[in-house]
Design an enzyme around this catalytic site. Structure first.
Site, PDB file in Angstrom:
ATOM      1  N   HIS A   1       0.819  -1.219   0.000  1.00 56.57           N
ATOM      2  CA  HIS A   1       0.000   0.000   0.000  1.00 56.57           C
ATOM      3  C   HIS A   1       0.846   1.260   0.000  1.00 56.57           C
ATOM      4  O   HIS A   1       0.378   2.317  -0.380  1.00 56.57           O
ATOM      5  CB  HIS A   1      -0.883   0.072   1.257  1.00 56.57           C
ATOM      6  CG  HIS A   1      -1.856  -1.053   1.362  1.00 56.57           C
ATOM      7  ND1 HIS A   1      -2.645  -1.464   0.330  1.00 56.57           N
ATOM      8  CD2 HIS A   1      -2.177  -1.852   2.409  1.00 56.57           C
ATOM      9  CE1 HIS A   1      -3.412  -2.465   0.728  1.00 56.57           C
ATOM     10  NE2 HIS A   1      -3.140  -2.726   1.981  1.00 56.57           N
TER      11      HIS A   1
ATOM     12  N   GLU B   1      -3.595   2.997   1.626  1.00 53.94           N
ATOM     13  CA  GLU B   1      -2.987   3.569   0.416  1.00 53.94           C
ATOM     14  C   GLU B   1      -3.371   5.044   0.272  1.00 53.94           C
ATOM     15  O   GLU B   1      -2.548   5.889  -0.091  1.00 53.94           O
ATOM     16  CB  GLU B   1      -3.436   2.788  -0.822  1.00 53.94           C
ATOM     17  CG  GLU B   1      -2.820   3.325  -2.105  1.00 53.94           C
ATOM     18  CD  GLU B   1      -3.479   2.779  -3.351  1.00 53.94           C
ATOM     19  OE1 GLU B   1      -3.730   1.556  -3.431  1.00 53.94           O
ATOM     20  OE2 GLU B   1      -3.768   3.594  -4.260  1.00 53.94           O
TER      21      GLU B   1
ATOM     22  N   THR C   1      -5.584   3.104  -6.301  1.00 54.71           N
ATOM     23  CA  THR C   1      -5.264   2.161  -7.391  1.00 54.71           C
ATOM     24  C   THR C   1      -6.283   1.028  -7.522  1.00 54.71           C
ATOM     25  O   THR C   1      -6.438   0.442  -8.586  1.00 54.71           O
ATOM     26  CB  THR C   1      -3.878   1.533  -7.184  1.00 54.71           C
ATOM     27  OG1 THR C   1      -3.833   0.937  -5.894  1.00 54.71           O
ATOM     28  CG2 THR C   1      -2.765   2.546  -7.342  1.00 54.71           C
TER      29      THR C   1
ATOM     30  N   CYS D   1      -4.898   0.775 -11.016  1.00 48.09           N
ATOM     31  CA  CYS D   1      -3.875  -0.106 -11.576  1.00 48.09           C
ATOM     32  C   CYS D   1      -4.496  -1.058 -12.582  1.00 48.09           C
ATOM     33  O   CYS D   1      -5.661  -1.436 -12.483  1.00 48.09           O
ATOM     34  CB  CYS D   1      -3.116  -0.833 -10.482  1.00 48.09           C
ATOM     35  SG  CYS D   1      -3.671  -2.468 -10.125  1.00 48.09           S
TER      36      CYS D   1
ATOM     37  N   SER E   1      -5.650  -9.844  -2.816  1.00 56.90           N
ATOM     38  CA  SER E   1      -4.925 -10.315  -1.644  1.00 56.90           C
ATOM     39  C   SER E   1      -5.264 -11.764  -1.302  1.00 56.90           C
ATOM     40  O   SER E   1      -5.005 -12.223  -0.202  1.00 56.90           O
ATOM     41  CB  SER E   1      -5.238  -9.404  -0.456  1.00 56.90           C
ATOM     42  OG  SER E   1      -6.635  -9.275  -0.322  1.00 56.90           O
TER      43      SER E   1
HETATM   44 FE1  SF4 Z   1      -2.550  -2.750  -5.671  1.00 59.21          FE
HETATM   45 FE2  SF4 Z   1      -2.553  -3.075  -8.262  1.00 59.21          FE
HETATM   46 FE3  SF4 Z   1      -0.282  -2.991  -6.953  1.00 59.21          FE
HETATM   47 FE4  SF4 Z   1      -1.866  -5.049  -6.698  1.00 59.21          FE
HETATM   48  S1  SF4 Z   1      -0.807  -4.428  -8.521  1.00 59.21           S
HETATM   49  S2  SF4 Z   1      -0.855  -3.988  -5.095  1.00 59.21           S
HETATM   50  S3  SF4 Z   1      -3.839  -4.101  -6.810  1.00 59.21           S
HETATM   51  S4  SF4 Z   1      -1.748  -1.364  -7.149  1.00 59.21           S
END
Ligand code: SF4
Length: 749
Positions: free
Chosen positions: A76, A128, A165, A193, A266
């Protein structure tokens, strides 16, 4: 089997990387006898957290709780302040911030550098979002609803709008359009993301085509909850399960039911597998109970279905908006698929391979390593030992080599030293081929020679190649700077063999040539006395030796080199002759010393009396050294008051005598001396003090005589003559000869 598992289910790249690095760090901490902590739960999944605890990795809520321990920052990310606190408290810090989150940090930090506001769309309580807020230099507005947009103050109109994200792309699209309607000047950047966007889109599509949707993941995971919400919108029979035990017992796993399964970022693979295995068991049970059920196949989402579903999903994410033309440009970002910014980030991520050289930006500097953004999905790490530029700063662009794309823990391993070594090797090869010398430093005395370092590249110098002479102690070269000539180079084995001897020989030859070109006959030059021989002394003139012949050492005769010079001393010499063919240089030393016969008449006036040493005896007389290089002669007729047959009867070398200077001839280099006249003169003066007074006269007179001859050799002749002469002189002056003299005279005779 009727179960379809989403392709993008389970750990995302960022989480996978964090888990792998944490497990590796736990081993590292154990061997260093350090406790190991994560700042907050590493991921929002209770099963994973409890497994980590079994490995001794516990979560702490503040850096202070990890004082002196190994502390891991989760994917995070944290604020700069929190990072600084963590660095100050922990003995070692491992930063597992996901590269996508780091991009978000950089985006807000750069935009707000001058204090511009930032609108952060996300969950205000999410770590985050809390961490990202800390990277903003101005005001931050965190929101997740249209109502909160309506409540924003006017100053938010110049903000940059970004997203957490893991924020649902659909919701971000909706909120950003609302934002732009209110503030056309807002810059919108989708920082969701790509992993999240893909996962959400795929989950929406799978849910839309399923009768039952199972979302596997932790209930405290925002990512999983958002996934659940998305799926629920497309499939009302959506269930969120943390483990197989949470599967609703009423689910019928048979060919009539299409079951979709996805998992949060996760959720570990083993947790997802456990749920699927359990569902497979349920299916078998159902089959046993209902044998008529048809066997179903596990199928991915049919391509046709994807094709049909995709536009619908995209439409859902980017609803049409009606906007003024001037606002259109600013809203383009929001009209793109919600994950476009991170897609670009991902698309721009460099493809890398081992051995490749890339330029990256330093994003973090710790005591042990430097973290470099190389445009790849993971930042690269350079260990201090692989760092050449010790003063590297955050923000510096540096050239690095990819040592390993993945070290097994998801890290890209970089090296600056490899690049330097490669350049050095190329330079060494060039110098080897050109026959040029290289600079080196002695590192270690080893069996058979010396290990030297040529700008970090190891080279072996055999003992026989160290010097032109035999080297007894190789250790004397350790730590010494030297020039070497490479005599062997193995490119494949990166092996270098070098010679110092060749360098010394070449340098000596060059110095010699320069010296011969420089030296001129007749000139006076400086030199170092190197060694003595029976015939003279050798003097180093800087690359070439010259000889001072023994006859050119001193004006004084019979001197040895060591009487005049000292080994190692610097002296001025005159070049008497040069013979390049025979490589002989004749030098003069005495020629630069004052001539002893200069001013000799002033120094030794005729008639004066001096005391000096006899240096040589000859049949015709004795030589007395007046000073080095100046001898006087006492003729045999002048060595005593009376006639002597042999000089040796009255004188011996080394004996001190008092002489009168009779004549000085500088041209002929002659000084005539006389003991006799000196004695006569002295005795003539003596009676004035000895007019027969006292019995000590004879003894005193004997002392007087001895002062001329030291009384040891030939004394009787001199003494007898002296007494006789004294008596005659006393009688001539009318004085009476004392009884003491008479008695001494008698005794002597
Ligand atoms: Fe978070 Fe995306 Fe990074 Fe995974 S890849 S930790 S979901 S930002």
């Amino acid at each position: 089997m009727p179960i379809t598992v989403a392709k993008h289910a389970g750990f995302c790249m960022g989480v996978q990387q964090a888990v792998d690095r944490t497990l590796a760090a736990a081993g590292e901490a154990k061997s260093a006898s350090l406790s190991c902590f994560t700042l907050g739960e590493l991921i929002h999944n209770p099963a994973v957290v409890s497994r980590l605890e079994e490995q001794g990795i516990k979560a702490v809520s503040t850096p202070e709780e990890a004082r002196g321990a190994l502390l891991i920052l989760r994917s995070h990310g944290v604020s700069p302040d929190a990072e600084a606190q963590a660095r100050a408290s922990a003995a070692r810090l491992i930063d597992c911030t996901c590269p996508f989150v780091r991009h978000l940090h950089r985006a807000v930090s750069e935009y707000s550098r001058d204090g511009a506001p930032v609108i952060l769309i996300g969950d205000a309580k999410h770590p985050e979002v809390i961490g990202t807020s800390g990277w903003c230099h101005g005001q931050v507005f965190v929101l997740s609803s249209e109502e909160e947009i309506d409540a924003l103050p006017q100053e938010a109109g110049q903000a940059l709008a970004v997203a957490q994200t893991t924020f649902p792309p659909e919701a971000f699209g909706r909120l950003s359009r609302r934002l732009l309607q209110r503030f056309p000047g807002v810059q919108v950047k989708s920082t969701i993301c790509s992993a999240t966007a893909q996962r959400q889109q795929e989950a929406a599509e799978l849910a839309a085509s399923s009768d039952i949707m199972i979302v596997v993941g932790g209930r405290n995971s925002a990512n999983t909850l958002k996934l659940y919400e998305t799926c629920r919108r497309h499939c009302e029979n959506t269930y969120l399960v943390e483990s197989a035990a949470d599967l609703p017992p009423h689910i019928k796993v048979n060919s009539q039911q299409r079951i979709g399964v996805t998992a949060g970022a996760s959720t570990p693979d083993w947790s997802l597998k456990e749920v699927i295995d359990s569902m497979t068991d349920m299916e078998r049970m159902d089959q046993a109970l209902e044998p008529q059920n048809e066997q179903v196949q596990e199928t991915p989402l049919a391509p046709e279905a994807q094709a049909q579903e995709a536009p619908a999903a995209a439409e859902a994410q980017v609803p049409e908006t009606t906007q003024a033309p001037e606002a259109q440009a600013q809203t383009e970002e929001a009209h793109r698929p919600a994950s476009s910014f991170m897609d670009e980030v991902a698309a721009n991520m460099t493809r890398i391979r081992n051995g490749q050289t890339v330029t990256g930006k330093v994003v973090q500097v710790t005591d042990d390593e430097v973290c470099v953004n190389i445009g790849y999905k993971s930042d690269g790490l350079i260990k201090r030992s692989d760092l050449v530029d010790e003063n590297v700063q955050v923000g510096d662009d540096i050239e690095v080599e990819i040592v390993k794309v993945n070290d097994g823990e998801g890290n890209v391993i970089l090296s600056q030293r490899n690049i330097v070594n490669r350049k050095v090797w190329a330079e060494i090869t060039r110098k080897f081929e050109a026959g040029e010398f290289v600079d080196a430093v002695g590192k270690e005395a080893v069996k058979g020679g010396l290990l030297a370092s040529i700008e970090g590249v190891r080279a072996f110098v055999p003992a026989s190649q160290l010097s032109q002479r035999y080297v007894e102690k190789i250790g004397q070269f350790v730590g010494q700077n030297m020039k070497l000539k490479i005599i062997e180079l193995d490119d494949a084995k990166k092996r270098v063999v070098a010679s110092r001897k060749e360098v010394v020989a070449a340098e000596a030859a060059q110095k010699k040539a320069e010296a011969w070109a420089r030296l001129q006959q007749g000139e006076v030059v400086k030199g170092i006395v190197r060694r003595f021989a029976a015939f003279g002394a050798f003097v180093d003139l800087g690359g070439v030796d010259g000889l001072i012949h023994i006859t050119d050492l001193s004006w004084n005769r019979n001197v040895q080199p060591q009487d005049v010079l000292k080994i190692g001393s610097e002296i001025d010499v005159k070049i008497l002759s040069l013979d390049p063919e025979r490589e002989r240089i004749q030098l003069g030393y005495k020629q630069l010393q004052p001539r002893p016969w200069d001013n000799v008449e002033e120094k030794y006036p005729v008639g004066s009396v001096v005391t000096r040493k006899v240096v040589r005896i000859r049949p015709f007389g004795a030589f007395v050294e007046m000073e080095p290089g100046v001898d006087g002669l006492i003729h045999i007729s002048q060595v005593a008051l009376t006639r002597v047959n042999k000089v040796e009867d009255v004188l011996t070398p080394g004996q001190e005598v008092t002489v009168k200077i009779l004549a000085v001839d500088p041209e002929a280099k002659r000084i005539s001396l006389s003991i006799r006249e000196a004695m006569e003169e002295n005795l003539m003066e003596a009676p004035a003090e000895i007019p027969g007074e006292g019995d000590d006269f004879a003894v005193n007179f004997e002392d007087e005589i001895n002062s001329y001859t030291d009384g040891s050799i030939g004394a009787e002749t001199g003494v007898a003559a002296a007494f006789k002469k004294a008596a005659e002189a006393a009688a001539a002056r009318g004085d009476e000869v004392s009884e003491a003299i008479q008695s001494a005279h008698t005794e002597e005779n």
